[in-house]
Design a protein around this motif. Structure first.
Motif, PDB file in Angstrom:
ATOM      1  N   TRP A 134      85.685 -67.631   5.185  1.00 32.52           N
ATOM      2  CA  TRP A 134      87.030 -68.107   4.844  1.00 32.52           C
ATOM      3  C   TRP A 134      87.878 -66.959   4.299  1.00 32.52           C
ATOM      4  O   TRP A 134      89.066 -66.841   4.617  1.00 32.52           O
ATOM      5  N   SER A 135      87.290 -66.083   3.524  1.00 38.35           N
ATOM      6  CA  SER A 135      88.012 -64.917   3.011  1.00 38.35           C
ATOM      7  C   SER A 135      88.523 -64.042   4.162  1.00 38.35           C
ATOM      8  O   SER A 135      89.677 -63.595   4.165  1.00 38.35           O
ATOM      9  N   ILE A 136      87.673 -63.795   5.151  1.00 38.48           N
ATOM     10  CA  ILE A 136      88.073 -62.984   6.303  1.00 38.48           C
ATOM     11  C   ILE A 136      89.168 -63.689   7.095  1.00 38.48           C
ATOM     12  O   ILE A 136      90.152 -63.066   7.523  1.00 38.48           O
ATOM     13  N   LEU A 137      89.035 -64.988   7.295  1.00 40.37           N
ATOM     14  CA  LEU A 137      90.062 -65.725   8.022  1.00 40.37           C
ATOM     15  C   LEU A 137      91.389 -65.718   7.265  1.00 40.37           C
ATOM     16  O   LEU A 137      92.452 -65.586   7.889  1.00 40.37           O
ATOM     17  N   GLN A 138      91.344 -65.831   5.949  1.00 40.92           N
ATOM     18  CA  GLN A 138      92.584 -65.760   5.162  1.00 40.92           C
ATOM     19  C   GLN A 138      93.255 -64.395   5.324  1.00 40.92           C
ATOM     20  O   GLN A 138      94.484 -64.320   5.410  1.00 40.92           O
ATOM     21  N   GLN A 139      92.463 -63.339   5.373  1.00 35.17           N
ATOM     22  CA  GLN A 139      93.021 -62.004   5.603  1.00 35.17           C
ATOM     23  C   GLN A 139      93.698 -61.947   6.979  1.00 35.17           C
ATOM     24  O   GLN A 139      94.792 -61.379   7.113  1.00 35.17           O
ATOM     25  N   ALA A 140      93.061 -62.529   7.975  1.00 38.18           N
ATOM     26  CA  ALA A 140      93.630 -62.538   9.328  1.00 38.18           C
ATOM     27  C   ALA A 140      94.910 -63.371   9.384  1.00 38.18           C
ATOM     28  O   ALA A 140      95.880 -62.984  10.046  1.00 38.18           O
ATOM     29  N   ASN A 157      90.930 -73.385   9.004  1.00 41.54           N
ATOM     30  CA  ASN A 157      90.711 -73.738   7.603  1.00 41.54           C
ATOM     31  C   ASN A 157      89.214 -73.989   7.379  1.00 41.54           C
ATOM     32  O   ASN A 157      88.434 -73.967   8.335  1.00 41.54           O
ATOM     33  N   PRO A 158      88.798 -74.206   6.127  1.00 39.03           N
ATOM     34  CA  PRO A 158      87.363 -74.411   5.864  1.00 39.03           C
ATOM     35  C   PRO A 158      86.748 -75.582   6.631  1.00 39.03           C
ATOM     36  O   PRO A 158      85.577 -75.524   7.013  1.00 39.03           O
ATOM     37  N   ASP A 181      77.469 -68.892   4.166  1.00 34.44           N
ATOM     38  CA  ASP A 181      78.422 -67.870   4.595  1.00 34.44           C
ATOM     39  C   ASP A 181      79.877 -68.337   4.568  1.00 34.44           C
ATOM     40  O   ASP A 181      80.786 -67.537   4.802  1.00 34.44           O
ATOM     41  N   VAL A 182      80.124 -69.614   4.310  1.00 30.06           N
ATOM     42  CA  VAL A 182      81.473 -70.172   4.457  1.00 30.06           C
ATOM     43  C   VAL A 182      82.507 -69.430   3.620  1.00 30.06           C
ATOM     44  O   VAL A 182      83.593 -69.113   4.112  1.00 30.06           O
ATOM     45  N   ASP A 183      82.209 -69.133   2.365  1.00 26.62           N
ATOM     46  CA  ASP A 183      83.206 -68.472   1.505  1.00 26.62           C
ATOM     47  C   ASP A 183      83.588 -67.099   2.049  1.00 26.62           C
ATOM     48  O   ASP A 183      84.778 -66.742   2.075  1.00 26.62           O
ATOM     49  N   ASP A 191      82.524 -75.632  13.069  1.00 19.25           N
ATOM     50  CA  ASP A 191      81.914 -74.588  13.899  1.00 19.25           C
ATOM     51  C   ASP A 191      80.432 -74.438  13.572  1.00 19.25           C
ATOM     52  O   ASP A 191      79.597 -74.352  14.478  1.00 19.25           O
ATOM     53  N   ILE A 192      80.112 -74.418  12.283  1.00 15.64           N
ATOM     54  CA  ILE A 192      78.718 -74.257  11.850  1.00 15.64           C
ATOM     55  C   ILE A 192      77.880 -75.447  12.305  1.00 15.64           C
ATOM     56  O   ILE A 192      76.791 -75.283  12.865  1.00 15.64           O
ATOM     57  N   GLU A 193      78.385 -76.656  12.082  1.00 12.87           N
ATOM     58  CA  GLU A 193      77.661 -77.868  12.472  1.00 12.87           C
ATOM     59  C   GLU A 193      77.362 -77.891  13.967  1.00 12.87           C
ATOM     60  O   GLU A 193      76.306 -78.374  14.393  1.00 12.87           O
TER      61      GLU A 193
END
Length: 175
Positions: free
Chosen positions: A22-28, A46-47, A17-19, A53-55
């Motif tokens: 990251w796309s949503i966070l870049q929009q924000a 950032n990524p 789900d990372v990509d 967060d995932i780990e």
């Protein structure tokens, strides 16, 4: 589109789900910039942050009817070190959860989605017996400030991240 109360669910994130996240966070990040805010304009998030967060098991996403990721939030069941040095006073001193990095897709606007995500996070906390949620936001993040007020969060003071002050809030849950 408007969502119905309590109609969303959050699911845990996988590295696949990372990509999308990251796309949503870049929009924000871009939205905050266009609004004239300094929040999230310093390379954070950032990524690397997403992967951490995932780990740590902190990542949740909200999906639409077609299983597209439309929002991201980190729900942390651990002490937030910056919260230990609040300029002010928290409502409670016991266990709490922290909400960080809430971001919704700007491609598919859904009225009330961020509010519903906050409510879903509260439900997760209740299920885990966590009695309060602490959250912070930038002074100029009017959308988040409105959500916190609407959901009954109490202003407790200021906390500092990366040398910048943030407004800190807490809500005691009915566990």
């Amino acid at each position: 589109m408007t969502i119905k109360e309590n109609s969303i669910q959050l699911r845990k994130v996988s590295t696949a789900d990372v990509d999308a996240i990251w796309s949503i966070l870049q929009q924000a990040i871009e939205k905050r910039k266009v609004e004239g805010s300094t929040q999230w304009q310093d390379g954070y998030p950032n990524p690397t942050v997403i992967n951490r967060d995932i780990e740590n098991g902190w990542s949740y996403v909200c999906m639409d009817e077609q299983d597209n990721i439309i929002a991201y939030v980190a729900l942390i069941f651990d002490i937030e070190p910056a919260y230990e040095a609040i300029q002010g006073k928290w409502l409670t001193d016991g266990p709490y959860a922290v909400i960080h990095r809430l971001a919704v897709s700007q491609e598919r606007k859904i009225k009330g989605l961020a509010t519903e995500i906050m409510m879903a996070a509260e439900n997760i906390c209740l299920q885990q017996g966590v009695p309060s949620i602490k959250v912070d936001t930038n002074f100029d993040n009017t959308a988040m400030l409105r959500i916190l007020e609407k959901l009954g969060y109490t202003y407790c003071g200021e906390v500092f991240f990366r040398a910048a002050a943030r407004k800190a809030y807490e809500k005691i849950l009915n566990v």
